[in-house]
Design a protein around this motif. Structure first.
Motif, PDB file in Angstrom:
ATOM      1  N   GLN A 384       0.937  -1.237  -0.135  1.00 46.62           N
ATOM      2  CA  GLN A 384       0.075  -0.059  -0.038  1.00 46.62           C
ATOM      3  C   GLN A 384       0.699   1.392  -0.046  1.00 46.62           C
ATOM      4  O   GLN A 384       0.462   2.088  -0.879  1.00 46.62           O
ATOM      5  CB  GLN A 384      -0.685  -0.039   1.088  1.00 46.62           C
ATOM      6  CG  GLN A 384      -1.982   1.172   1.013  1.00 46.62           C
ATOM      7  CD  GLN A 384      -2.887   1.105   2.439  1.00 46.62           C
ATOM      8  OE1 GLN A 384      -3.395   1.805   2.740  1.00 46.62           O
ATOM      9  NE2 GLN A 384      -2.866  -0.076   3.074  1.00 46.62           N
ATOM     10  N   GLY A 385       2.088   1.072   0.707  1.00 46.71           N
ATOM     11  CA  GLY A 385       3.015   2.317   0.864  1.00 46.71           C
ATOM     12  C   GLY A 385       3.621   2.795  -0.359  1.00 46.71           C
ATOM     13  O   GLY A 385       4.338   3.880  -0.655  1.00 46.71           O
ATOM     14  N   GLY A 386       3.666   1.932  -1.314  1.00 43.33           N
ATOM     15  CA  GLY A 386       4.460   2.120  -2.527  1.00 43.33           C
ATOM     16  C   GLY A 386       5.732   1.997  -2.333  1.00 43.33           C
ATOM     17  O   GLY A 386       6.286   1.384  -1.433  1.00 43.33           O
ATOM     18  N   LEU A 387       6.618   2.206  -3.277  1.00 44.47           N
ATOM     19  CA  LEU A 387       8.048   2.128  -3.307  1.00 44.47           C
ATOM     20  C   LEU A 387       8.654   3.728  -3.058  1.00 44.47           C
ATOM     21  O   LEU A 387       8.167   4.811  -3.612  1.00 44.47           O
ATOM     22  CB  LEU A 387       8.532   1.879  -4.739  1.00 44.47           C
ATOM     23  CG  LEU A 387       8.081   0.207  -5.140  1.00 44.47           C
ATOM     24  CD1 LEU A 387       8.783  -0.260  -6.257  1.00 44.47           C
ATOM     25  CD2 LEU A 387       8.636  -0.907  -4.125  1.00 44.47           C
ATOM     26  N   ASN A 388       9.806   3.537  -2.436  1.00 42.83           N
ATOM     27  CA  ASN A 388      10.589   4.788  -2.285  1.00 42.83           C
ATOM     28  C   ASN A 388      11.589   4.900  -3.361  1.00 42.83           C
ATOM     29  O   ASN A 388      12.540   4.689  -3.586  1.00 42.83           O
ATOM     30  CB  ASN A 388      11.253   4.831  -1.126  1.00 42.83           C
ATOM     31  CG  ASN A 388      10.439   4.577   0.328  1.00 42.83           C
ATOM     32  OD1 ASN A 388       9.411   5.653   0.220  1.00 42.83           O
ATOM     33  ND2 ASN A 388      10.556   3.779   1.384  1.00 42.83           N
ATOM     34  N   PHE A 389      10.902   5.937  -4.260  1.00 39.79           N
ATOM     35  CA  PHE A 389      11.855   5.832  -5.484  1.00 39.79           C
ATOM     36  C   PHE A 389      12.932   7.285  -5.338  1.00 39.79           C
ATOM     37  O   PHE A 389      12.451   8.227  -4.567  1.00 39.79           O
ATOM     38  CB  PHE A 389      10.922   6.343  -6.660  1.00 39.79           C
ATOM     39  CG  PHE A 389      10.066   5.392  -7.208  1.00 39.79           C
ATOM     40  CD1 PHE A 389      10.689   3.972  -7.679  1.00 39.79           C
ATOM     41  CD2 PHE A 389       8.662   5.387  -7.257  1.00 39.79           C
ATOM     42  CE1 PHE A 389       9.955   2.960  -8.026  1.00 39.79           C
ATOM     43  CE2 PHE A 389       7.934   4.546  -7.433  1.00 39.79           C
ATOM     44  CZ  PHE A 389       8.541   3.340  -8.016  1.00 39.79           C
ATOM     45  N   ASN A 390      14.253   7.198  -5.708  1.00 39.17           N
ATOM     46  CA  ASN A 390      14.857   8.288  -5.860  1.00 39.17           C
ATOM     47  C   ASN A 390      14.449   9.243  -6.881  1.00 39.17           C
ATOM     48  O   ASN A 390      14.128   8.963  -8.016  1.00 39.17           O
ATOM     49  CB  ASN A 390      16.265   7.992  -5.983  1.00 39.17           C
ATOM     50  CG  ASN A 390      17.316   9.050  -5.966  1.00 39.17           C
ATOM     51  OD1 ASN A 390      16.993  10.318  -6.025  1.00 39.17           O
ATOM     52  ND2 ASN A 390      18.614   8.867  -5.718  1.00 39.17           N
ATOM     53  N   GLU A 391      13.906  10.423  -6.388  1.00 38.69           N
ATOM     54  CA  GLU A 391      13.191  11.629  -7.141  1.00 38.69           C
ATOM     55  C   GLU A 391      14.292  11.950  -8.584  1.00 38.69           C
ATOM     56  O   GLU A 391      13.730  12.368  -9.599  1.00 38.69           O
ATOM     57  CB  GLU A 391      12.865  12.723  -6.595  1.00 38.69           C
ATOM     58  CG  GLU A 391      12.037  12.669  -5.326  1.00 38.69           C
ATOM     59  CD  GLU A 391      10.532  12.367  -5.776  1.00 38.69           C
ATOM     60  OE1 GLU A 391       9.831  13.028  -6.675  1.00 38.69           O
ATOM     61  OE2 GLU A 391       9.951  11.361  -5.570  1.00 38.69           O
ATOM     62  N   ASN A 465      -5.812   2.244  -5.242  1.00 39.63           N
ATOM     63  CA  ASN A 465      -5.416   3.591  -4.840  1.00 39.63           C
ATOM     64  C   ASN A 465      -4.642   4.405  -5.897  1.00 39.63           C
ATOM     65  O   ASN A 465      -3.262   3.762  -6.143  1.00 39.63           O
ATOM     66  CB  ASN A 465      -4.513   3.622  -3.485  1.00 39.63           C
ATOM     67  CG  ASN A 465      -5.467   3.554  -2.295  1.00 39.63           C
ATOM     68  OD1 ASN A 465      -6.877   3.109  -2.532  1.00 39.63           O
ATOM     69  ND2 ASN A 465      -5.107   3.396  -1.043  1.00 39.63           N
ATOM     70  N   ASP A 466      -5.111   5.602  -6.361  1.00 40.03           N
ATOM     71  CA  ASP A 466      -4.531   6.275  -7.329  1.00 40.03           C
ATOM     72  C   ASP A 466      -4.245   5.696  -8.632  1.00 40.03           C
ATOM     73  O   ASP A 466      -3.673   6.403  -9.466  1.00 40.03           O
ATOM     74  CB  ASP A 466      -2.844   6.865  -6.769  1.00 40.03           C
ATOM     75  CG  ASP A 466      -3.095   7.394  -5.424  1.00 40.03           C
ATOM     76  OD1 ASP A 466      -4.033   8.331  -5.159  1.00 40.03           O
ATOM     77  OD2 ASP A 466      -2.166   7.262  -4.555  1.00 40.03           O
ATOM     78  N   LEU A 467      -4.578   4.539  -9.322  1.00 41.14           N
ATOM     79  CA  LEU A 467      -4.691   4.221 -10.339  1.00 41.14           C
ATOM     80  C   LEU A 467      -5.836   4.633 -10.949  1.00 41.14           C
ATOM     81  O   LEU A 467      -6.992   4.550 -10.455  1.00 41.14           O
ATOM     82  CB  LEU A 467      -4.325   2.570 -10.485  1.00 41.14           C
ATOM     83  CG  LEU A 467      -3.335   2.030 -10.024  1.00 41.14           C
ATOM     84  CD1 LEU A 467      -3.405   0.551 -10.223  1.00 41.14           C
ATOM     85  CD2 LEU A 467      -2.132   2.501 -10.994  1.00 41.14           C
ATOM     86  N   ASP A 468      -5.886   4.850 -12.497  1.00 41.27           N
ATOM     87  CA  ASP A 468      -6.960   5.274 -12.904  1.00 41.27           C
ATOM     88  C   ASP A 468      -7.826   4.022 -13.399  1.00 41.27           C
ATOM     89  O   ASP A 468      -7.123   2.950 -13.355  1.00 41.27           O
ATOM     90  CB  ASP A 468      -6.548   5.926 -14.649  1.00 41.27           C
ATOM     91  CG  ASP A 468      -5.674   5.228 -15.318  1.00 41.27           C
ATOM     92  OD1 ASP A 468      -6.387   4.261 -15.909  1.00 41.27           O
ATOM     93  OD2 ASP A 468      -4.554   5.323 -15.440  1.00 41.27           O
ATOM     94  N   ILE A 469      -8.958   4.182 -13.682  1.00 38.47           N
ATOM     95  CA  ILE A 469     -10.010   3.267 -13.913  1.00 38.47           C
ATOM     96  C   ILE A 469      -9.658   2.400 -15.366  1.00 38.47           C
ATOM     97  O   ILE A 469      -9.813   1.173 -15.237  1.00 38.47           O
ATOM     98  CB  ILE A 469     -11.343   4.030 -14.142  1.00 38.47           C
ATOM     99  CG1 ILE A 469     -11.784   4.262 -12.789  1.00 38.47           C
ATOM    100  CG2 ILE A 469     -12.495   2.655 -14.700  1.00 38.47           C
ATOM    101  CD1 ILE A 469     -13.355   5.118 -12.700  1.00 38.47           C
TER     102      ILE A 469
END
Length: 618
Positions: A384-391, A465-469
């Motif tokens: 759920q928290g997603g990945l911590n990407f380097n911006e 969460n946050d994905l388009d339909i």
């Protein structure tokens, strides 16, 4: 209908790319509008512009100054060092300030009786008791219990619920909601549906939850390639009309394609005479070429990665027990996973869903019990928290860090760049920085990295969460054909219904109930049980009183057990109250935990007392 707010000639760019130009949109009183479109189309940007969070680069927002807009951001911001009470209650609202003072006072261990009496009278004078009950109900539903708690100690989910609670209390003229169902359990979502459809509320919202969208909205606005398409109806109506529009677009596209071919031949002929050709015809050619190019780029996400081989033994959980600080999370749970299992994991927030997933994947060892993992079982865990990407990383480098080439379901091997293209990351985005991706695009990248591992045991924790339909529809198609084990945690009732045929229901106090069926079937079963209980109760009430006054042997034993149980529970309350008095005032989590336990035991005492009285009268 009177228009509350309108966008006229709106244009805005993000990272030097225009999201839309010359966009016009109006929202009328009582309209409940859903904004739909692919990730990165500009939905959140458009909502923020309408909520006047910042000014557009072109065009303007038109509204009456007295119109109050309430905006729920995906990631709400809060005043620094503020308490829940500071944020919730407006200093300009007399009723709210009285309610704040009253609620803070009753939270105290020994409230001042004189102050309480004064506040009681003032609340009555201002007719605020009904409002107080409404505020308390909203806060309770959102799991907000300690008004003095500092907001910076709350989790991301708690913060989103707090922001939504404030909005519901303020009841603005227009609700602008960005993914309002994120971080809510299903019971709360169904309660929220009733709130938002009561009265004549005006809404503009973005949501991936199709049941919520269908139950709430009466207008759908699609944002596609910088243009809006309005459909006056619910989501089902929108799908029907969109299919008709796309069929018409396909016919126009084929016609344009054939015309472009002819015009291209004309453009190539007699290059020496190019200067004498009709300038209008040349301009028309370039315009047609651009339209055809845009239409041909309208692709969909493709999910067809290979699955690792699965052996006979998959995963066995035997007598699993887990608790934290004397709080039971899982109590004696046993399950043997079988081929083709499609399990929905349901339960209120805080009942232990993530704990069970961590035990399944081996990231947490249970206090007691055995976890026996098959040799060939390969997990794919979408968290759920997603990945911590380097911006500052490029998108393609994030994928290449796992693999340069990926094997697909058909046996074909493709490059990391080709796979990104299938996931709707064109070359320009692939070589761009992560910081330029929208929230939904980041989630899509996370999903891609999970599927790249070729799992045969797929765990999806709130994948919607946050994905388009559109992406969700493709994900559903992939999951329907996925031959491995699927464990799905989601507040999206539509997804649970479609993807699961069995539920693990976290009931609290360590109980994990296994139900054979999907969410709607479980809900119907619960409603039937409630109806049966009500009928039985009415039947008992209408039953003539028994002539005998003697208790049966079974009732005598129950009477004795009740007396000892009442004494035991009263002792528990006494000990917990003493423990509560020793807790540091700043330790909100422990205060909440002990208070909740006392409340549960008091409810048990009340029920036992009723039964004891009933038996003693006999």
């Amino acid at each position: 209908m009177s228009t509350l707010i309108a966008a006229e000639g709106l244009g805005h760019a993000y990272h030097d790319e225009w999201l839309f130009k010359n966009l016009t949109l109006g929202i009328n009183v009582g309209q409940r509008v859903a904004l739909v479109g692919v990730n990165g189309a500009g939905k959140s940007t458009l909502m923020k512009l309408l909520a006047e969070r910042f000014a557009p680069l072109e065009g303007k927002i038109v509204k009456n100054k007295s119109v109050r807009i309430g905006f729920l951001d995906q990631e709400p911001s809060f005043p620094e060092n503020a308490s829940i009470s500071d944020f919730i209650f407006s200093s300009e609202n007399k009723q709210q300030q009285l309610i704040r003072e009253y609620e803070e006072l009753v939270e105290q261990e020994h409230p001042d009786e004189k102050k309480l009496n004064r506040l009681y009278e003032e609340l009555s004078e201002h007719n605020a008791w009904e409002y107080e009950h409404q505020i308390k109900t909203i806060l309770s539903r959102m799991g907000i219990n300690h008004l003095q708690q500092k907001i910076d100690t709350l989790s991301g989910g708690q913060r989103k619920r707090l922001a939504l609670a404030k909005l519901l209390i303020e009841d603005p003229d227009i609700y602008v909601l960005d993914e309002p169902t994120n971080h809510l359990d299903i019971d709360t979502i169904e309660w929220l549906e009733k709130i938002l459809t009561s009265g004549n509320k005006t809404l503009l919202l973005v949501t991936h939850d199709r049941y919520f969208l269908d139950n709430i909205c009466n207008t759908i606005v699609e944002l596609e390639r910088g243009k809006t398409y309005t459909y006056n109806g619910n989501y089902a109506y929108f799908l029907e009309k969109k299919a008709e529009r796309e069929a018409q677009d396909d016919a126009t596209f084929q016609k344009n394609k054939n015309l472009l071919k002819k015009e291209l031949e004309w453009m190539r002929r007699m290059p020496q005479a190019r200067g004498t050709k009709s300038q209008a015809r040349q301009n028309a050619f370039y315009d047609l070429e651009e339209k055809t190019k845009q239409r041909s780029d309208n692709q969909k996400v493709t999910l067809n990665v290979k699955m690792a081989r699965q052996g006979n033994k998959i995963l066995e959980l035997e007598n699993i027990k887990q608790s934290f600080d004397d709080k039971k999370i899982i109590n004696d749970f046993t399950y043997v996973f079988k081929r083709g299992d499609r399990i929905g994991l349901a339960g209120k927030n805080g009942t232990g869903k993530s704990t069970l997933l961590n035990i399944i994947t081996g990231s947490l060892s249970p206090n007691q019990g055995k976890v026996d993992l098959g040799e060939t079982t390969k997990f794919g865990y979408y968290k759920q928290g997603g990945l911590n990407f380097n911006e500052k990383d490029r998108v393609i480098d994030i994928v290449k860090a796992d693999a340069e080439y990926i094997k697909m379901a058909d046996g074909q091997t493709i490059s990391a760049s080709a796979l990104l293209t299938l996931f709707l990351f064109p070359p320009k985005k692939q070589h761009g920085l992560v910081e330029k991706l929208s929230g939904g695009e980041r989630k899509r990248l996370h999903l891609m990295k999970v599927l790249m591992q070729n799992p045969n045991f797929l765990i999806l924790d709130e994948p919607t969460n946050d994905l388009d339909i559109d992406t969700l529809n493709v994900l559903e198609e992939f999951l329907e054909n996925f031959p491995g084990i699927l464990v799905l945690v989601s507040h999206d009732r539509y997804l649970l219904d479609k993807m699961s045929d069995q539920l693990f229901i976290m009931e609290g106090n360590g109980n994990v109930k296994i139900f054979n069926g999907n969410y709607s079937e479980h809900r119907n079963a619960v409603e039937q049980e409630k109806e049966a209980a009500v009928k039985k109760e009415k039947k008992e009430e209408n039953k003539p009183a028994s002539s005998t006054t003697k208790l049966s042997f079974k009732e005598q034993q129950e009477f004795k057990n009740l007396e000892s149980s009442l004494a035991e529970n009263e002792e528990k309350v006494k000990n917990l109250t003493a423990k509560l008095n020793q807790v540091e005032p700043s330790d909100y989590n422990q205060i909440q935990e002990i208070s909740s336990e006392i409340e549960k035991i008091n409810e048990t005492i009340e029920k036992e007392m009723e039964r004891w009285m009933e038996l003693s009268e006999k």
